[in-house]
Enzyme design. Structure first.
Site, mmCIF file in Angstrom:
data_model
loop_
_atom_site.group_PDB
_atom_site.id
_atom_site.type_symbol
_atom_site.label_atom_id
_atom_site.label_comp_id
_atom_site.label_asym_id
_atom_site.label_seq_id
_atom_site.Cartn_x
_atom_site.Cartn_y
_atom_site.Cartn_z
ATOM 1 C CG ASN A 8 -1.686 1.290 1.376
ATOM 2 O OD1 ASN A 8 -1.839 2.031 0.408
ATOM 3 N ND2 ASN A 8 -2.193 1.557 2.574
ATOM 4 C CD1 TRP A 9 3.555 1.190 -2.940
ATOM 5 C CD2 TRP A 9 3.747 2.617 -4.664
ATOM 6 N NE1 TRP A 9 4.424 0.641 -3.833
ATOM 7 C CE2 TRP A 9 4.554 1.489 -4.907
ATOM 8 C CE3 TRP A 9 3.702 3.631 -5.613
ATOM 9 C CZ2 TRP A 9 5.322 1.366 -6.066
ATOM 10 C CZ3 TRP A 9 4.459 3.511 -6.759
ATOM 11 C CH2 TRP A 9 5.274 2.384 -6.982
ATOM 12 C CE LYS A 10 0.308 3.785 4.722
ATOM 13 N NZ LYS A 10 0.037 3.957 6.130
ATOM 14 C CG HIS A 95 -5.795 2.026 4.955
ATOM 15 N ND1 HIS A 95 -5.383 3.028 5.801
ATOM 16 C CD2 HIS A 95 -4.760 1.169 4.836
ATOM 17 C CE1 HIS A 95 -4.135 2.781 6.173
ATOM 18 N NE2 HIS A 95 -3.733 1.659 5.600
ATOM 19 C CD GLU A 97 -3.050 5.818 6.343
ATOM 20 O OE1 GLU A 97 -3.016 5.833 5.098
ATOM 21 O OE2 GLU A 97 -2.135 5.320 7.031
ATOM 22 C CD GLU A 167 -3.551 -2.366 7.391
ATOM 23 O OE1 GLU A 167 -2.392 -2.566 7.015
ATOM 24 O OE2 GLU A 167 -4.204 -1.372 7.072
ATOM 25 N N GLY A 173 2.206 2.616 10.607
ATOM 26 C CA GLY A 173 3.124 3.737 10.428
ATOM 27 C C GLY A 173 3.812 4.176 11.712
ATOM 28 C CB SER A 205 5.045 -1.352 12.127
ATOM 29 O OG SER A 205 4.618 -0.007 12.314
ATOM 30 N N GLY A 226 2.871 -0.986 4.334
ATOM 31 C CA GLY A 226 2.853 0.437 3.982
ATOM 32 C C GLY A 226 4.266 0.943 3.746
ATOM 33 N N GLY A 227 4.836 1.568 4.765
ATOM 34 C CA GLY A 227 6.148 2.217 4.647
ATOM 35 C C GLY A 227 7.220 1.363 3.980
HETATM 36 C C1 PEP Z 1 -0.810 0.362 5.957
HETATM 37 O O1 PEP Z 1 -0.895 1.534 5.628
HETATM 38 O O2 PEP Z 1 -1.694 -0.420 5.595
HETATM 39 C C2 PEP Z 1 0.339 -0.072 6.755
HETATM 40 C C3 PEP Z 1 0.338 -1.278 7.229
HETATM 41 O O3 PEP Z 1 1.349 0.846 6.940
HETATM 42 P P1 PEP Z 1 2.776 0.569 7.661
HETATM 43 O O4 PEP Z 1 3.324 -0.721 7.113
HETATM 44 O O5 PEP Z 1 3.609 1.751 7.264
HETATM 45 O O6 PEP Z 1 2.516 0.480 9.116
#
Ligand code: PEP
Length: 247
Positions: A8-10, A95, A97, A167, A173, A205, A226-227
């Protein structure tokens, strides 16, 4: 059922990153038993599907969001019918966010899930408790609420056609990945609620140094990243961890 690793690049990344990641993933692709899904910002979806066709890879492309109606006066939205035209195979729905910053409700989420399924797109439905909810011992109550309409209304004839991503919001994040104990407890709870065969991914994470440990847990069928999905090296390392575990 194929385990999945989803990027997930956001609202991050570029066409350069897209090229770089797809070419690097292609190099490891013959070795993978996991399905790899990249979800770039929607402006890059068209180039993404072209690139996977040109490079003849098995990597799948997903969207990060969709609207539930096919067309109309909904400025700024993108429909699942449009995603289908591009050959998009997955869409992330609900999600945290989107729920928090864009006020998406459980009703919005279920409408998007149904619309995606009607257009042959697999929804990746994100659920998870916030830190405050966790501290108030509300985790299972929140998950029940987030899952209720989806479980009642989605199509589970082929359980492959819907994916759940657990999640915990406090892990997204933040660098604080869920402990194996917490993740296993919650995944087994979700597993008992959903039809057999629905894949449940862990997200929050995930990094090259913690992914394998989580993927080894019985009810975890992959991850939402994500990150760490924004660095080809890290994302590939997570895909390789999944591969070692699920081979
Ligand atoms: C996400 O945005 O779905 C996510 C899991 O982000 P991160 O890996 O950065 O915690």
């Amino acid at each position: 059922l194929l385990p999945i690793v989803v990027a997930n690049w956001k609202m991050n990344g570029s066409l350069g990153l897209l090229n770089n990641i797809i070419l690097n993933l292609k190099a490891i692709e013959e070795l993978t038993v996991v399905e790899i899904v990249i979800c770039p910002p929607s402006i890059f979806l068209s180039q993404s599907t072209q690139l996977i066709q040109e490079t003849k890879t098995n990597i799948k492309i997903g969207a990060q969001n969709c609207y539930f109606l096919d067309s109309g006066a909904y400025t700024g939205e993108i429909s699942t019918a449009m995603l289908q035209q591009l050959g998009i195979e997955y869409v992330i729905v609900g999600h945290s966010e989107r729920r928090k910053l864009f006020f998406e409700s459980d009703i919005d989420v279920v409408k998007k899930v149904l619309s995606a399924q009607q257009h042959g797109i697999i929804p990746i439905v994100c659920i998870g408790e916030s830190l405050a909810e966790r501290e108030q011992q509300q985790t299972f109550f929140v998950l029940d609420r987030q899952l209720e309409m989806v479980l009642a209304q989605a199509d589970f004839v082929d359980p492959n056609r819907l994916v759940i991503a657990y999640e915990p919001v406090w892990a997204i994040g933040t660098g604080s990945v869920a402990s194996v104990e917490h993740a296993t407890q919650v995944h087994s709870y979700i597993k008992a609620k959903v039809p057999t065969g629905v894949r449940i991914l862990y997200g929050g994470s995930l990094k090259p140094d913690n992914a394998e440990k989580l993927f080894r847990q019985a009810d975890i069928s992959g991850g939402l990243v994500g990150g760490a999905a924004l660095q080809a090296k890290d994302f590939i390392s997570i895909c390789e961890s999944a591969n070692r575990v699920f081979l």
